[in-house]
Design a protein around this motif. Sequence first.
Motif, PDB file in Angstrom:
ATOM      1  N   LYS A 109       0.836  -1.214   0.000  1.00  0.00           N
ATOM      2  CA  LYS A 109       0.000   0.000   0.000  1.00  0.00           C
ATOM      3  C   LYS A 109       0.867   1.259   0.000  1.00  0.00           C
ATOM      4  O   LYS A 109       0.567   2.233  -0.704  1.00  0.00           O
ATOM      5  CB  LYS A 109      -0.922   0.002   1.211  1.00  0.00           C
ATOM      6  N   ASP A 140       0.905   4.113  -2.929  1.00  0.00           N
ATOM      7  CA  ASP A 140       0.731   5.545  -2.672  1.00  0.00           C
ATOM      8  C   ASP A 140       1.867   6.364  -3.263  1.00  0.00           C
ATOM      9  O   ASP A 140       1.680   7.526  -3.666  1.00  0.00           O
ATOM     10  CB  ASP A 140       0.645   5.804  -1.166  1.00  0.00           C
ATOM     11  N   GLU A 157       7.251   2.647   7.572  1.00  0.00           N
ATOM     12  CA  GLU A 157       6.977   3.514   6.426  1.00  0.00           C
ATOM     13  C   GLU A 157       8.174   4.368   6.004  1.00  0.00           C
ATOM     14  O   GLU A 157       8.462   4.463   4.795  1.00  0.00           O
ATOM     15  CB  GLU A 157       5.768   4.404   6.696  1.00  0.00           C
TER      16      GLU A 157
END
Length: 404
Positions: free
Chosen positions: A19, A23, A183
């Motif tokens: 994901k 993005d 992240e």
Amino acid sequence: MLRIGLTGGIGAGKSTVSKIMADLGAVIVDADLIAREVVEPGTPGLAALVERFGNDILTDAGALDRPALAARAFADEESRLALNSIVHPLVGARTAELIDAAAEDAVLVQDIPLLVEGGMGAAFHLVVIVFVDAEERVRRLVGSRGMPEADARARIAAQATDEQRRAAADVWLDNSGEPGALEPEVRDLWSERLVPFAANIRTRTVVRPLPELVAPNPRWAGEADRLIARLRLVCGERAVRIDHIGSTAVDGMPAEDVIDLQVTVADLATADDLAEPLAEAGFPRIEHITSDDPKPSSLGGETDPALWDKRIHGGADPGRPVNIHLRVDGWPGQQFALVFRDWLRAEPGVRAEYAEIKEGAAGKAAGHSSYADAITAYIDAKSPWFDTAYPRAWQWAERSDWKA
């Protein structure tokens, strides 16, 4: 197009990584989603499953009842093979469609749960593994997904081990921390490695770091193995053999952090035919050869200098510089690359001697800021040693009954 294989054990969090990359602009091809898509109501895939396993595999609404299918399909080996013969070609065809539809400059990430188990790593420019310790994965599967602990442990046990994933990984992402902790690392991977890698493939740009000696790295052997697997897939039968050569192939040897590989071919025409396939695979040709290539500066009239000709490719990956030497089978350069490596492996005194020469050469190179000047200084500083090392290596080969 840069193709990334993304995988990890169940519960490790590869969907989270997928994901984040989506993005950032990646094109995601998710094998699990495709496997569901090809057997949705109204699809030829679902019709084929019903024909083989009966209407009992359908819910009242006409959708696939996955537990019911599993009960039938995994009852015996014949049924399991029948299931695979129906679903796998459909998944493969749909995957190919999605890949073909992606832009030429895309970073395409294929999320494949069983990538390691299927031995698919060589088909990708890089393999990214998302890691979490098995016990933590059990905890997450039980706590977040409500999976019975016994089922969670059984599914983990049926997948690749952490050691097998480590051997397949070009990038290892440890997702053991708190939610969101991974992240920044994924974003850095994207901006510092994946995007430049994709650009370098498009522009046929080779990553060539300044020659700098580093301590021996135990990961070099595994990195070479993965690169060799990719080269085998690209070259096929046109490669007579592919070998890890140079200082990174010698345990305990300080070296430039550049993996040297030798692809042995039947002739230079074959090497030229491989130029474009290798470039697409992330190994562009270096047109003007300036390489750390061990050979004597004077051949003493014993060998035709043309028989030292070769083609050389580098790597487009900013995270793994590489030199790929394409040499003709039986020519002196091809033979010496192998005997020199094995001589260093066999003789600790020679290793120490060459390490000292390399250290001095690196010092000479350190005074230059451009790659061309630095590598020239590095090679020039080592060349006199090779004038005597060349016959010594062959004398060792004769004494030891060395075979290529």
